[in-house]
Design a protein around this motif. Structure first.
Motif, mmCIF file in Angstrom:
data_model
loop_
_atom_site.group_PDB
_atom_site.id
_atom_site.type_symbol
_atom_site.label_atom_id
_atom_site.label_comp_id
_atom_site.label_asym_id
_atom_site.label_seq_id
_atom_site.Cartn_x
_atom_site.Cartn_y
_atom_site.Cartn_z
ATOM 1 N N PHE A 141 0.838 -1.188 0.000
ATOM 2 C CA PHE A 141 0.000 0.000 0.000
ATOM 3 C C PHE A 141 0.878 1.245 0.000
ATOM 4 O O PHE A 141 1.913 1.280 0.663
ATOM 5 N N TYR A 142 0.441 2.264 -0.735
ATOM 6 C CA TYR A 142 1.173 3.512 -0.844
ATOM 7 C C TYR A 142 0.324 4.634 -0.229
ATOM 8 O O TYR A 142 -0.509 5.224 -0.910
ATOM 9 N N PRO A 143 0.480 4.917 1.051
ATOM 10 C CA PRO A 143 -0.362 5.952 1.679
ATOM 11 C C PRO A 143 -0.222 7.299 0.984
ATOM 12 O O PRO A 143 0.883 7.787 0.761
ATOM 13 N N GLU A 179 -8.666 4.852 -4.290
ATOM 14 C CA GLU A 179 -7.714 3.796 -4.595
ATOM 15 C C GLU A 179 -7.175 3.217 -3.289
ATOM 16 O O GLU A 179 -7.123 3.921 -2.275
ATOM 17 N N PRO A 180 -6.761 1.936 -3.300
ATOM 18 C CA PRO A 180 -6.089 1.406 -2.110
ATOM 19 C C PRO A 180 -4.887 2.269 -1.741
ATOM 20 O O PRO A 180 -4.095 2.673 -2.592
ATOM 21 N N GLY A 181 -4.750 2.564 -0.462
ATOM 22 C CA GLY A 181 -3.692 3.442 0.018
ATOM 23 C C GLY A 181 -4.146 4.855 0.289
ATOM 24 O O GLY A 181 -3.450 5.603 0.983
ATOM 25 N N ASN A 182 -5.310 5.237 -0.227
ATOM 26 C CA ASN A 182 -5.804 6.591 0.031
ATOM 27 C C ASN A 182 -6.082 6.783 1.523
ATOM 28 O O ASN A 182 -6.688 5.927 2.172
ATOM 29 N N VAL A 183 -5.628 7.908 2.040
ATOM 30 C CA VAL A 183 -5.828 8.261 3.445
ATOM 31 C C VAL A 183 -6.959 9.278 3.542
ATOM 32 O O VAL A 183 -7.000 10.249 2.779
ATOM 33 N N LEU A 192 -8.368 8.978 11.603
ATOM 34 C CA LEU A 192 -7.790 8.830 10.275
ATOM 35 C C LEU A 192 -7.920 7.376 9.850
ATOM 36 O O LEU A 192 -7.781 6.461 10.674
ATOM 37 N N LEU A 193 -8.205 7.129 8.573
ATOM 38 C CA LEU A 193 -8.257 5.757 8.062
ATOM 39 C C LEU A 193 -7.493 5.665 6.759
ATOM 40 O O LEU A 193 -7.217 6.672 6.101
#
Length: 346
Positions: A239-241, A279-283, A314-315
């Motif tokens: 995952f790329y936050p 997208e996966p990784g979105n904060v 935060l998630l």
């Protein structure tokens, strides 16, 4: 389930590829940050960055990357993370024994002991199974009609008779149970349906009905449960936050895992998905939705006022579907509830 690999290289370089460059906004440090931190077993990259930065997901913005080397070292327990400043901007570097630059070796194997980006144990069961489906796909799926040997319910080793399996192209199946609808928090529009994982099954005989042997049963199988071919795609490993690429305004519409109180490392369902740009990784930031209360001072007995939303945590989104997504609560400053709002972090 395959092991998961979280390298610092993919954590950083993937972010750079997705964003094109480091974030321009200055990175705020944690006022109580240490100058050095020794990595311990059980840490995550998110945890480590939280010691140094106000916003832990901004780690890649200040990590010192050697652009001439494709793969930095993995981070292991015992390594030392050091905070310095370059031209007034914070920078994090890695020490291993003495100050090391970045390794020229490319590691292609799965390495035990490296520090993951987030606590993978909290989400692994939600990475591969269906969990969200549309009505048409649910209603057209093969279904359990009966069990062998006069069984009323199905458990491990029991034969289930399934209608509408008409091909031997797939022999391994997930057994799922249709659940309730996921609805937009504001409009009430149905965005998809919960698909509860029951267990697995293996085809042993084709026909009408086909015969499937049940295995890996987590909850007892019942008549009407649906039978879906197991997806062959590999689950997302890294995952790329980062902040979403566009403005997101949504809400938490459910919590998974059988919990009723939402806190850190709980998995929640959002009423925004890939179709909305997630997208996966979105904060995303979480705000407690202000409740509407009666004004007891007003002379109008029907007078009410809606309290302002308040920051709650935060998630990070780790799986998306067309119109909903799953997120892991990484930080909670107060109790979080279904219908609380989510939006881009500030």
């Amino acid at each position: 389930m395959p092991k998961f690999r979280y390298t610092l290289a993919s954590f950083i370089l993937g972010l750079l590829v997705s964003m094109g460059a480091l974030a321009a906004d200055p990175v705020a440090v944690n006022p109580s940050h240490p100058e050095r931190y020794v990595v311990v077993k059980g840490d995550t990259l998110w945890d480590i960055s939280g010691h140094f930065l106000r916003d832990p997901w901004r780690w890649p913005d200040v990590w010192h990357v050697n652009s001439q080397i494709a793969n930095p070292h993995l981070i292991y327990p015992g390594d030392v993370i050091v905070l310095t400043y370059v031209n007034g901007q914070p920078r994090l570097t890695l020490e291993r024994g003495s100050l090391v630059k970045l390794s020229p070796r490319v590691r292609s194997t799965l390495l035990d002991g490296a520090i993951p980006a987030i606590p993978i144990d909290a989400i692994h069961q939600f990475l591969t199974r269906p969990f969200v489906m549309d009505r048409e796909a649910m209603e057209s799926a093969p279904y359990v009609i009966a069990f062998d040997d006069e069984h009323i319910i199905g458990s491990n080793g029991v034969k289930a008779y399934v209608r509408s399996i008409d091909s031997e192209d797939n022999t391994q199946f997930d057994i799922i149970r249709p659940g309730g609808p996921y609805k937009d928090a504001d409009s009430g529009e149905i965005l998809g349906y919960e698909a509860l994982f029951v267990g697995s099954g293996a085809l042993i005989r084709l026909g009408d009905p086909a015969t499937v042997t049940l295995n890996n049963i987590e909850i007892e199988t019942t008549k009407g449960d649906r039978v879906m071919p197991i997806a062959e795609e590999e689950p997302l490993e890294t995952f790329y936050p980062k902040a979403p690429g566009q403005q997101i305004f949504g809400s938490i519409i459910d919590v998974l895992g059988g919990v009723t109180q939402i806190g850190q490392y709980h998995v929640v369902v959002l009423d925004k998905g890939a179709g909305d740009g997630l997208e996966p990784g979105n904060v995303l930031a979480i705000d407690h939705r202000g409740e509407t209360v009666k004004d007891n001072v007003s002379k109008d007995p029907k007078d009410t006022v809606t309290l302002p939303d308040e920051s709650a945590g935060l998630l990070m989104v780790f799986r998306t579907f067309p119109r909903v997504s799953f997120g892991l609560v990484m930080h909670a400053t107060r109790a979080i509830h279904v219908l609380d709002r989510v939006h881009n972090p500030e």
